[in-house]
Motif scaffolding. Structure first.
Motif, mmCIF file in Angstrom:
data_model
loop_
_atom_site.group_PDB
_atom_site.id
_atom_site.type_symbol
_atom_site.label_atom_id
_atom_site.label_comp_id
_atom_site.label_asym_id
_atom_site.label_seq_id
_atom_site.Cartn_x
_atom_site.Cartn_y
_atom_site.Cartn_z
ATOM 1 N N ALA A 70 0.939 -9.655 34.639
ATOM 2 C CA ALA A 70 0.966 -9.474 33.480
ATOM 3 C C ALA A 70 0.928 -8.372 32.850
ATOM 4 N N ARG A 71 1.738 -7.576 32.297
ATOM 5 C CA ARG A 71 2.453 -6.391 31.735
ATOM 6 C C ARG A 71 2.377 -6.820 30.653
ATOM 7 N N ASP A 72 1.015 -7.085 29.345
ATOM 8 C CA ASP A 72 1.138 -7.357 28.249
ATOM 9 C C ASP A 72 1.000 -6.241 26.990
ATOM 10 N N LEU A 73 2.598 -5.405 27.269
ATOM 11 C CA LEU A 73 2.773 -4.362 26.715
ATOM 12 C C LEU A 73 4.328 -4.476 25.917
ATOM 13 N N THR A 74 4.339 -3.555 24.912
ATOM 14 C CA THR A 74 5.392 -3.427 24.159
ATOM 15 C C THR A 74 5.535 -2.512 23.471
ATOM 16 N N PHE A 81 -0.223 12.942 19.752
ATOM 17 C CA PHE A 81 1.082 13.908 19.811
ATOM 18 C C PHE A 81 1.445 15.000 20.419
ATOM 19 N N VAL A 82 2.910 15.159 21.236
ATOM 20 C CA VAL A 82 2.965 15.812 22.034
ATOM 21 C C VAL A 82 4.382 16.844 21.290
ATOM 22 N N VAL A 83 3.786 18.640 21.915
ATOM 23 C CA VAL A 83 5.509 19.283 21.640
ATOM 24 C C VAL A 83 5.774 20.432 23.207
ATOM 25 N N ILE A 84 7.397 19.467 22.538
ATOM 26 C CA ILE A 84 8.687 20.345 23.883
ATOM 27 C C ILE A 84 8.619 21.456 23.815
ATOM 28 N N ARG A 85 8.481 22.436 24.299
ATOM 29 C CA ARG A 85 8.452 23.671 24.178
ATOM 30 C C ARG A 85 10.380 23.677 24.209
ATOM 31 N N ASP A 86 11.086 23.370 25.008
ATOM 32 C CA ASP A 86 12.169 23.087 25.697
ATOM 33 C C ASP A 86 12.494 22.033 25.026
ATOM 34 N N PRO A 87 13.605 21.499 24.165
ATOM 35 C CA PRO A 87 14.186 20.446 24.323
ATOM 36 C C PRO A 87 14.968 19.700 25.250
ATOM 37 N N GLN A 88 15.204 20.484 26.053
ATOM 38 C CA GLN A 88 16.736 20.022 27.178
ATOM 39 C C GLN A 88 15.793 19.131 27.817
ATOM 40 N N GLU A 89 14.411 19.676 28.042
ATOM 41 C CA GLU A 89 13.625 18.767 29.096
ATOM 42 C C GLU A 89 12.653 17.042 28.244
ATOM 43 N N LEU A 90 13.068 17.210 27.119
ATOM 44 C CA LEU A 90 12.990 15.887 27.017
ATOM 45 C C LEU A 90 13.455 14.557 27.433
ATOM 46 N N PRO A 91 14.923 14.741 27.929
ATOM 47 C CA PRO A 91 15.419 13.694 28.624
ATOM 48 C C PRO A 91 14.419 13.498 29.424
ATOM 49 N N GLN A 92 13.906 13.732 30.782
ATOM 50 C CA GLN A 92 12.818 14.205 31.952
ATOM 51 C C GLN A 92 11.870 13.332 31.242
ATOM 52 N N ARG A 93 11.317 14.173 30.047
ATOM 53 C CA ARG A 93 9.862 14.124 29.948
ATOM 54 C C ARG A 93 9.439 12.357 29.378
ATOM 55 N N LEU A 94 10.467 12.088 28.054
ATOM 56 C CA LEU A 94 10.116 10.734 27.764
ATOM 57 C C LEU A 94 9.906 9.802 28.455
ATOM 58 N N PRO A 95 10.452 9.761 29.443
ATOM 59 C CA PRO A 95 9.790 7.906 30.457
ATOM 60 C C PRO A 95 8.215 8.407 30.785
ATOM 61 N N GLN A 96 7.712 9.614 31.324
ATOM 62 C CA GLN A 96 6.953 9.654 31.733
ATOM 63 C C GLN A 96 5.852 9.793 30.592
ATOM 64 N N LEU A 97 6.311 10.145 29.773
ATOM 65 C CA LEU A 97 5.575 10.654 28.654
ATOM 66 C C LEU A 97 5.104 8.610 28.455
ATOM 67 N N TYR A 98 6.284 7.560 28.462
ATOM 68 C CA TYR A 98 5.465 6.099 28.576
ATOM 69 C C TYR A 98 4.796 5.839 29.948
ATOM 70 N N ALA A 99 5.355 6.539 30.689
ATOM 71 C CA ALA A 99 4.343 6.328 32.272
ATOM 72 C C ALA A 99 2.891 6.625 31.302
ATOM 73 N N GLN A 100 2.388 7.438 31.157
ATOM 74 C CA GLN A 100 0.817 7.825 31.017
ATOM 75 C C GLN A 100 0.426 7.064 29.988
ATOM 76 N N LEU A 101 1.215 7.379 29.063
ATOM 77 C CA LEU A 101 0.704 6.162 27.863
ATOM 78 C C LEU A 101 0.305 4.685 27.745
ATOM 79 N N THR A 102 0.884 4.304 28.448
ATOM 80 C CA THR A 102 0.988 2.634 29.415
ATOM 81 C C THR A 102 -0.176 2.493 30.809
ATOM 82 N N ALA A 103 -0.869 3.889 31.217
ATOM 83 C CA ALA A 103 -1.063 3.658 32.696
ATOM 84 C C ALA A 103 -2.454 2.462 32.348
ATOM 85 N N GLY A 104 -2.863 2.150 31.188
ATOM 86 C CA GLY A 104 -4.539 2.249 31.262
ATOM 87 C C GLY A 104 -4.487 0.604 31.236
#
Length: 662
Positions: free
Chosen positions: A468-472, A639-662
Motif C-alpha cells: 500500500a501507498r497511502d498517499l494522495t 517551498f522551492v524556487v526554480i530559477r529557470d521556468p523551462q525546467e519546471l516540467p522536468q523538476r515537478l515530478p522529481q519533487l513529488y518523488a522526493q516529497l513522498t519518498a518516506g
C-alpha cells in the motif's frame, strides 16, 4: 549661451557641495537578497517586506556652499511601519564601501529589534497622552504615537512653545536609544561595527562650537545618545531640526489605501487595469487627499498671493491613462507632498478588455453556486467569515486530446521511473488458506512429522497482497494574468504550466496514487475562479489532458482563497499522507486591496489552516524573489524556487518523488 553657462555652473557647484562618496556607494539591490532573511534573523516580523525609502526635506542648518548650490535640504531616512521596512535606495555616506554596507546591516538589525513588538497594534487615539508619559508602552506603540504627532513625518520644525513637539522629539530620541541598547545587548558582536559607524558619522556631523547655543545643545545631546545609548532622556529645544541621524530609524504611520471620494465610484476604481502595477511603488511619498482643481476659478477675487505656491505644485497626472508621462514623474519626484484627487473624467474607453469577464456563453462552465470562505484580517488578527466566494468552473470547449508529440519521450521516461513507485504484488506465506500452496512450509511440516515431532498443522498456503501507498496529491496551479508573460521566444509561463501538469499527470498515473489538478485566478473577493481540471474520482485520460490544454491566463492571485478551497477538497480524502502542491509565479495579490501585508498574512493563515487539517502544503515557484517572502508563508523547508521556468516540467515530478519518498 546662458543655458550653457548655467548648466556648467550647476554641475560645478553641485559637485563642490556634494558630501557623498559615489565611488563607494552601495545600492539597496546589492543587499536585497540578504535583507529579508537578516530582518527575520534579527527578530523582525516575518511578514515585513523591505523596500526603498523616498527623500524628505529637513530644516537643519546647512553650510554656505549647500545654500548656494540649493542642495543638502533633503535626506533619506530609514523608516519602519507595520508592513514595510524602508531603507535608502543608495548609501554613499562614507568613503569606505564596507562602511556603507555595514550601515545597511545595522539598520536591518535595528528594525528587527523594534519590530519584535506587535506591529499590528491598533493606533492610539488622537488625544492619547504623549509617548514619554507612557514608559511601559511597547517600542512600536510609542513609535506609532510619534508618527501621529509628526503628521506622517512631514519636515520637523521644532517649536520651543509646542509641547507636542517636545514629547515627539524626546520619544524619538528615547526610542532609538532603547532599540540600539537592546540590539547591542542581544548581539554583542555588533558592538564593534556600531562603534565604527558612530565614529565615522560623528566626524561628519556639524561642530557644536560653530552652532548657536540652542542648536549646539541639541547636537551635544544627539552625540551623547549615539556614543552612550540610553544616557539622554530629552532633546533640548532648538529653532531648527537636528542634523539627520542615518544610524536611527524614523517611525511612520501605516499609509491607508486611498478611499474613493464617492461611494458609487468604488467599483470603477477597482476596475482600473493599472491598479496591480501601481501597487509596486518603488519610492514612498507623503500624500494627502484633495479635490481636483477644475481650472475655472482661476484668479477670481478675492485673491491671496500665498495661493501661488499651491498652483505651482499642481500637476495633472491621470494614473490610469498617463503611465508613460516622464515629465509628470519627474515633477512628482521633486515634490515633498503629493496631493491625490479624483478626476471627473471617465476612462471607460481606456479600460483593457482582457480584464473584463467574458460573456457567459464564452466563459467556462460554473459548477454550482459557489462556496464561501473566510479571509484573514491581519490588523484585527481575526478571520472574517464568508468574506470570499470561490466559484468552481470547468472548461466549456475542452476536447479529448492526446499528449503532445514534444512531450511523449519525456512522458515515457517518467512513466518507466514512476512505475517503480506503484504498489507491487507480494506473497504472504504460512497462511491458513490461500490460492496456492506454500511448498517450503509444506515440506518442512512433512519432514518434522516423519521425524516423530507431533506438530499441529501449520499454515501451508500463500496469499498475494499489494503493497500500500497511502498517499494522495492535489496540485493547484496559479493561472493569473502574469502567466501570460514570455519565458522564451516560443514559450509563455502558462505554456510551462500546461506542460508541467501534463507530465505530472503521466507520472502520477503510473504510480496509481490518487491525484487531482486545479487552477485558479481571481477578480476581487467575490469572484475567485477555481478551474477543475481533474478530480480525484476521475481517470487521467484524453478529457483531462484536453482541460489542461484549454488553460489560459486569468486575472489576479487571491492565493489564500485558493488554498482554503484545496484544503477543503483534500481534507476530505482518507489517505494518511495528503500533499498539497501549489504552482505559482509570484506574490498573492488582487485589485480590491488584497496586496502587500494583507495578502501575505492571509496566505500564511491559509497555510497554517492546511497544516492543522493534517495536510502537507508545499510551494513550487518560478519567482526569483520568492525566497524573500515564502519562508514566512510555507516555512523554511516548505517551498522551492526554480530559477529557470523551462525546467519546471522536468523538476515537478522529481519533487513529488522526493516529497513522498518516506
Amino acid at each position: 549661451m546662458e543655458e550653457v553657462v548655467g548648466a556648467a555652473w550647476h554641475r560645478f557647484i553641485t559637485r563642490i557641495a556634494n558630501r557623498s562618496y559615489p565611488e563607494a556607494a552601495v545600492q539597496l539591490d546589492e543587499v536585497a537578497n540578504l535583507a529579508g532573511p537578516l530582518l527575520r534573523a534579527f527578530g523582525g516580523e516575518p511578514g515585513l517586506r523591505v523596500a526603498s525609502a523616498g527623500e524628505t526635506r529637513h530644516s537643519a542648518r546647512r553650510r554656505l556652499i549647500d545654500r548656494i548650490a540649493a542642495t543638502g535640504d533633503k535626506t533619506t531616512h530609514a523608516a519602519l511601519d507595520s508592513e514595510t521596512l524602508r531603507l535608502p535606495e543608495r548609501i554613499a555616506l562614507f568613503p569606505e564601501r564596507a562602511r556603507n554596507r555595514e550601515l545597511y546591516l545595522w539598520l536591518i538589525a535595528l528594525a528587527g529589534e523594534v519590530s519584535r513588538q506587535p506591529l499590528s497594534a491598533q493606533p492610539a487615539a488622537a488625544d492619547a497622552p504623549a509617548p514619554s508619559a507612557r514608559p511601559d508602552a511597547s517600542l512600536w506603540a510609542r513609535a506609532r504615537d510619534i508618527a501621529r504627532v509628526l503628521v506622517m513625518m512631514r519636515p520637523i520644525e521644532w517649536d520651543k512653545a509646542d509641547t507636542r513637539t517636545h514629547a515627539a522629539r524626546d520619544a524619538w530620541l528615547q526610542l532609538n536609544q532603547q532599540a540600539v541598547a537592546a540590539v547591542l545587548a542581544r548581539y554583542p558582536g555588533l558592538a564593534a561595527r556600531y562603534r565604527r559607524l558612530v565614529d565615522a558619522h560623528l566626524a561628519q556631523r556639524p561642530d557644536p562650537a560653530k552652532l548657536p547655543p540652542d542648536e549646539a545643545a541639541a547636537e551635544q545631546a544627539i552625540r551623547a545618545a549615539l556614543l552612550t545609548p540610553g544616557s539622554v532622556t530629552a532633546l533640548p529645544a532648538a529653532t531648527r531640526d537636528p542634523h539627520p541621524v542615518p544610524l536611527w530609524l524614523m517611525p511612520a504611520l501605516d499609509t491607508p489605501p486611498p478611499q474613493p471620494l464617492h461611494a458609487e465610484s468604488e467599483a470603477e476604481d477597482d476596475a482600473q487595469p493599472g491598479n496591480e502595477a501601481n501597487a509596486a511603488v518603488r519610492e514612498r511619498k507623503q500624500a494627502r487627499r484633495e479635490e481636483l482643481p477644475d481650472g475655472r476659478d482661476g484668479f477670481v477675487l478675492p485673491f491671496r498671493a500665498e495661493s501661488l505656491l499651491s498652483w505651482a505644485e499642481y500637476v495633472r497626472v491621470n494614473r490610469a491613462a498617463d503611465e508613460g508621462d516622464e515629465d509628470a514623474a519627474s515633477a512628482a519626484r521633486e515634490m515633498d507632498t503629493l496631493a491625490v484627487a479624483r478626476g471627473g473624467e471617465t476612462s471607460t474607453a481606456k479600460v483593457r478588455f482582457d480584464l473584463d469577464l467574458p460573456a457567459a456563453a464564452q466563459d467556462d462552465l460554473p459548477l454550482g453556486p459557489g462556496l464561501a470562505f473566510p479571509e484573514w484580517d491581519w490588523k484585527r488578527r481575526a478571520l472574517v467569515d464568508d468574506r470570499v466566494r470561490v466559484q468552481p468552473m470547468r472548461a466549456r470547449h475542452a476536447s479529448n486530446t492526446e499528449l503532445p508529440e514534444a512531450l511523449r519521450r519525456a512522458a515515457r521516461r517518467l512513466r518507466a521511473q514512476f512505475s517503480a513507485l506503484a504498489p507491487q504484488r507480494r506473497w504472504l506465506r504460512g497462511q491458513q488458506d490461500g490460492p496456492e500452496l506454500d511448498l517450503d512450509a509444506l515440506v518442512r511440516w512433512q519432514a518434522e512429522r516423519a521425524a516423530g515431532c507431533v506438530q499441529p498443522e501449520p499454515g501451508v498456503y500463500a496469499a498475494p497482497v499489494r503493497a500500500a501507498r497511502d498517499l494522495t496529491c492535489l496540485v493547484m496551479a496559479d493561472l493569473s494574468l502574469s502567466t501570460d508573460a514570455h519565458v522564451s521566444d516560443t514559450h509563455k509561463v502558462v505554456d510551462v504550466v500546461r506542460e508541467s501538469l501534463l507530465l505530472m499527470g503521466e507520472a502520477l498515473d503510473a504510480t496509481g496514487d490518487p491525484f487531482a489538478f486545479y487552477g485558479f485566478s481571481s477578480l476581487k473577493r467575490n469572484h475567485v475562479r477555481v478551474h477543475t481540471i481533474k478530480e480525484f474520482d476521475e481517470e487521467y485520460d484524453g478529457a483531462a489532458r484536453g482541460r489542461v490544454q484549454a488553460l489560459k491566463p486569468g486575472y489576479y492571485t487571491r492565493m489564500g482563497a485558493a488554498l482554503r478551497f484545496a484544503t477543503k477538497v483534500l481534507g476530505e480524502r482518507p489517505n494518511a499522507m495528503r500533499l498539497l502542491l501549489l504552482l505559482t509565479d509570484g506574490k498573492p495579490n488582487d485589485i480590491d486591496h488584497y496586496e502587500g501585508r494583507f495578502a501575505i498574512e492571509d496566505t500564511a493563515a491559509a497555510v497554517r489552516e492546511a497544516h492543522r487539517a493534517g495536510l502537507r502544503p508545499f510551494c513550487v515557484t518560478i519567482d526569483r524573489e520568492g525566497a524573500d517572502y515564502l519562508p514566512h508563508l510555507f516555512g523554511p523547508h516548505g517551498f522551492v524556487v526554480i530559477r529557470d521556468p523551462q525546467e519546471l516540467p522536468q523538476r515537478l515530478p522529481q519533487l513529488y518523488a522526493q516529497l513522498t519518498a518516506g
